[in-house]
Write a protein that holds these residues in place. Structure first.
Motif, mmCIF file in Angstrom:
data_model
loop_
_atom_site.group_PDB
_atom_site.id
_atom_site.type_symbol
_atom_site.label_atom_id
_atom_site.label_comp_id
_atom_site.label_asym_id
_atom_site.label_seq_id
_atom_site.Cartn_x
_atom_site.Cartn_y
_atom_site.Cartn_z
ATOM 1 N N HIS A 32 0.872 -1.167 0.000
ATOM 2 C CA HIS A 32 0.000 0.000 0.000
ATOM 3 C C HIS A 32 0.916 1.225 0.000
ATOM 4 O O HIS A 32 1.803 1.333 0.852
ATOM 5 C CB HIS A 32 -0.868 -0.029 1.263
ATOM 6 N N LEU A 33 0.736 2.132 -0.937
ATOM 7 C CA LEU A 33 1.613 3.295 -1.069
ATOM 8 C C LEU A 33 1.745 4.055 0.249
ATOM 9 O O LEU A 33 2.839 4.362 0.706
ATOM 10 C CB LEU A 33 1.080 4.226 -2.165
ATOM 11 N N ARG A 34 0.622 4.352 0.874
ATOM 12 C CA ARG A 34 0.642 5.097 2.137
ATOM 13 C C ARG A 34 1.314 4.290 3.247
ATOM 14 O O ARG A 34 2.142 4.782 3.983
ATOM 15 C CB ARG A 34 -0.774 5.493 2.523
ATOM 16 N N GLY A 35 0.951 3.004 3.327
ATOM 17 C CA GLY A 35 1.513 2.157 4.368
ATOM 18 C C GLY A 35 3.016 1.965 4.241
ATOM 19 O O GLY A 35 3.730 1.927 5.240
ATOM 20 N N LEU A 36 3.499 1.842 3.031
ATOM 21 C CA LEU A 36 4.932 1.647 2.793
ATOM 22 C C LEU A 36 5.748 2.860 3.204
ATOM 23 O O LEU A 36 6.822 2.737 3.779
ATOM 24 C CB LEU A 36 5.186 1.344 1.309
ATOM 25 N N THR A 37 5.225 4.045 2.927
ATOM 26 C CA THR A 37 6.050 5.252 3.063
ATOM 27 C C THR A 37 5.721 6.130 4.271
ATOM 28 O O THR A 37 6.436 7.079 4.544
ATOM 29 C CB THR A 37 5.925 6.119 1.802
ATOM 30 N N MET A 38 4.678 5.821 5.007
ATOM 31 C CA MET A 38 4.238 6.704 6.090
ATOM 32 C C MET A 38 5.240 6.803 7.228
ATOM 33 O O MET A 38 5.406 7.872 7.805
ATOM 34 C CB MET A 38 2.874 6.232 6.612
ATOM 35 N N GLY A 55 8.846 7.710 -4.753
ATOM 36 C CA GLY A 55 9.986 7.974 -5.617
ATOM 37 C C GLY A 55 11.200 8.507 -4.883
ATOM 38 O O GLY A 55 12.228 8.780 -5.491
ATOM 39 N N HIS A 56 11.116 8.655 -3.563
ATOM 40 C CA HIS A 56 12.223 9.195 -2.760
ATOM 41 C C HIS A 56 13.374 8.181 -2.707
ATOM 42 O O HIS A 56 13.153 6.975 -2.615
ATOM 43 C CB HIS A 56 11.716 9.503 -1.348
ATOM 44 N N PRO A 57 14.624 8.657 -2.758
ATOM 45 C CA PRO A 57 15.774 7.747 -2.708
ATOM 46 C C PRO A 57 15.771 6.803 -1.503
ATOM 47 O O PRO A 57 16.233 5.667 -1.603
ATOM 48 C CB PRO A 57 16.974 8.697 -2.651
ATOM 49 N N ARG A 58 15.228 7.213 -0.381
ATOM 50 C CA ARG A 58 15.198 6.350 0.802
ATOM 51 C C ARG A 58 14.296 5.131 0.570
ATOM 52 O O ARG A 58 14.619 4.021 0.981
ATOM 53 C CB ARG A 58 14.723 7.147 2.029
ATOM 54 N N THR A 59 13.161 5.337 -0.099
ATOM 55 C CA THR A 59 12.267 4.228 -0.407
ATOM 56 C C THR A 59 12.945 3.272 -1.377
ATOM 57 O O THR A 59 12.900 2.048 -1.204
ATOM 58 C CB THR A 59 10.937 4.738 -0.993
ATOM 59 N N VAL A 60 13.578 3.835 -2.387
ATOM 60 C CA VAL A 60 14.296 3.022 -3.374
ATOM 61 C C VAL A 60 15.377 2.201 -2.677
ATOM 62 O O VAL A 60 15.513 0.996 -2.914
ATOM 63 C CB VAL A 60 14.902 3.916 -4.477
ATOM 64 N N SER A 65 17.416 -2.941 -0.859
ATOM 65 C CA SER A 65 18.118 -3.657 0.202
ATOM 66 C C SER A 65 17.468 -4.989 0.550
ATOM 67 O O SER A 65 18.135 -5.888 1.054
ATOM 68 C CB SER A 65 18.222 -2.786 1.464
ATOM 69 N N ILE A 66 16.171 -5.124 0.271
ATOM 70 C CA ILE A 66 15.505 -6.395 0.540
ATOM 71 C C ILE A 66 15.311 -7.214 -0.740
ATOM 72 O O ILE A 66 14.598 -8.205 -0.743
ATOM 73 C CB ILE A 66 14.174 -6.200 1.311
ATOM 74 N N GLY A 67 15.942 -6.783 -1.834
ATOM 75 C CA GLY A 67 15.977 -7.563 -3.063
ATOM 76 C C GLY A 67 14.770 -7.459 -3.965
ATOM 77 O O GLY A 67 14.571 -8.307 -4.830
ATOM 78 N N ILE A 68 13.969 -6.430 -3.807
ATOM 79 C CA ILE A 68 12.754 -6.269 -4.605
ATOM 80 C C ILE A 68 13.115 -5.837 -6.024
ATOM 81 O O ILE A 68 13.913 -4.928 -6.219
ATOM 82 C CB ILE A 68 11.810 -5.229 -3.957
ATOM 83 N N HIS A 123 11.184 8.218 -11.298
ATOM 84 C CA HIS A 123 12.385 8.449 -10.492
ATOM 85 C C HIS A 123 12.642 7.399 -9.417
ATOM 86 O O HIS A 123 13.736 7.350 -8.868
ATOM 87 C CB HIS A 123 12.325 9.828 -9.847
ATOM 88 N N CYS A 124 11.654 6.570 -9.147
ATOM 89 C CA CYS A 124 11.840 5.618 -8.060
ATOM 90 C C CYS A 124 12.918 4.598 -8.369
ATOM 91 O O CYS A 124 13.628 4.162 -7.483
ATOM 92 C CB CYS A 124 10.536 4.935 -7.705
ATOM 93 N N MET A 125 13.028 4.219 -9.603
ATOM 94 C CA MET A 125 14.055 3.266 -9.972
ATOM 95 C C MET A 125 14.624 3.632 -11.337
ATOM 96 O O MET A 125 13.900 3.602 -12.320
ATOM 97 C CB MET A 125 13.482 1.854 -10.062
ATOM 98 N N PRO A 126 15.892 3.980 -11.384
ATOM 99 C CA PRO A 126 16.487 4.261 -12.692
ATOM 100 C C PRO A 126 16.511 2.990 -13.533
ATOM 101 O O PRO A 126 16.502 1.890 -12.995
ATOM 102 C CB PRO A 126 17.902 4.736 -12.345
ATOM 103 N N PRO A 127 16.524 3.125 -14.866
ATOM 104 C CA PRO A 127 16.507 1.948 -15.735
ATOM 105 C C PRO A 127 17.575 0.913 -15.393
ATOM 106 O O PRO A 127 17.335 -0.271 -15.494
ATOM 107 C CB PRO A 127 16.730 2.528 -17.131
ATOM 108 N N ALA A 128 18.734 1.364 -14.933
ATOM 109 C CA ALA A 128 19.815 0.430 -14.628
ATOM 110 C C ALA A 128 19.497 -0.489 -13.455
ATOM 111 O O ALA A 128 20.107 -1.529 -13.289
ATOM 112 C CB ALA A 128 21.101 1.206 -14.333
ATOM 113 N N SER A 129 18.532 -0.121 -12.621
ATOM 114 C CA SER A 129 18.225 -0.941 -11.451
ATOM 115 C C SER A 129 17.368 -2.145 -11.801
ATOM 116 O O SER A 129 17.156 -3.017 -10.970
ATOM 117 C CB SER A 129 17.509 -0.104 -10.400
#
Length: 149
Positions: A32-38, A55-60, A65-68, A123-129
């Motif tokens: 859930h977008l809100r639940g993930l980032t709140m 799209g914030h770098p911290r979320t990315v 880090s958990i392999g998503i 912006h959440c994930m650059p193509p290289a990711s």
């Protein structure tokens, strides 16, 4: 059912490309977008629970880090609160009472700009990711987002 027509789509996707992650290497995280980032550390207070936080770098960083490799969002489209909920002082957290499938839910925007969700996808994930972003309950997918959003 409300109906709408998209009259202008001027979002700049730049060099955004499909990630081409094979299904055998794909790890989908349904959230859930809100639940993930709140409550995620490092997200500015005014952005928490919004597409900007997605799209914030911290979320990315957290997701990587958990392999998503792919994220499927629970409904992010515009929805209404049921009268029964409102009468009890509650709200529709999950968003399954659809008002407009292709309009982002205003509560999930930190600004009044409906392109905030597209920007988060871009912006959440650059193509290289090699990360694919999916939008649940619709046919929208980051892999083909430049054609659909």
């Amino acid at each position: 059912m409300p109906k709408a027509v998209v009259t202008a789509d001027r979002f700049d996707w730049g060099d955004d490309k499909p990630p081409r992650t094979s299904w055998t290497d794909t790890i989908i995280y349904e959230t859930h977008l809100r639940g993930l980032t709140m409550r995620l550390d490092g997200i500015p207070e005014q952005q928490r629970g919004t597409a900007a936080a997605l799209g914030h770098p911290r979320t990315v960083e957290y997701l990587k880090s958990i392999g998503i490799t792919a994220i499927e969002l629970l409904p992010v489209h515009a929805f209404v609160n049921d009268r029964a909920l409102v009468e009890r002082g509650l709200s529709n957290y999950w968003g399954y009472n659809t008002l407009a499938f292709f309009a982002p839910e205003p509560r999930y925007l930190s600004s009044c700009n409906p392109d905030e969700l597209k920007s988060a996808f871009k912006h959440c994930m650059p193509p290289a990711s090699r990360c694919c972003w999916m939008w649940s309950t619709t046919i929208l997918a980051k892999a083909a987002s430049s054609d659909l959003l």
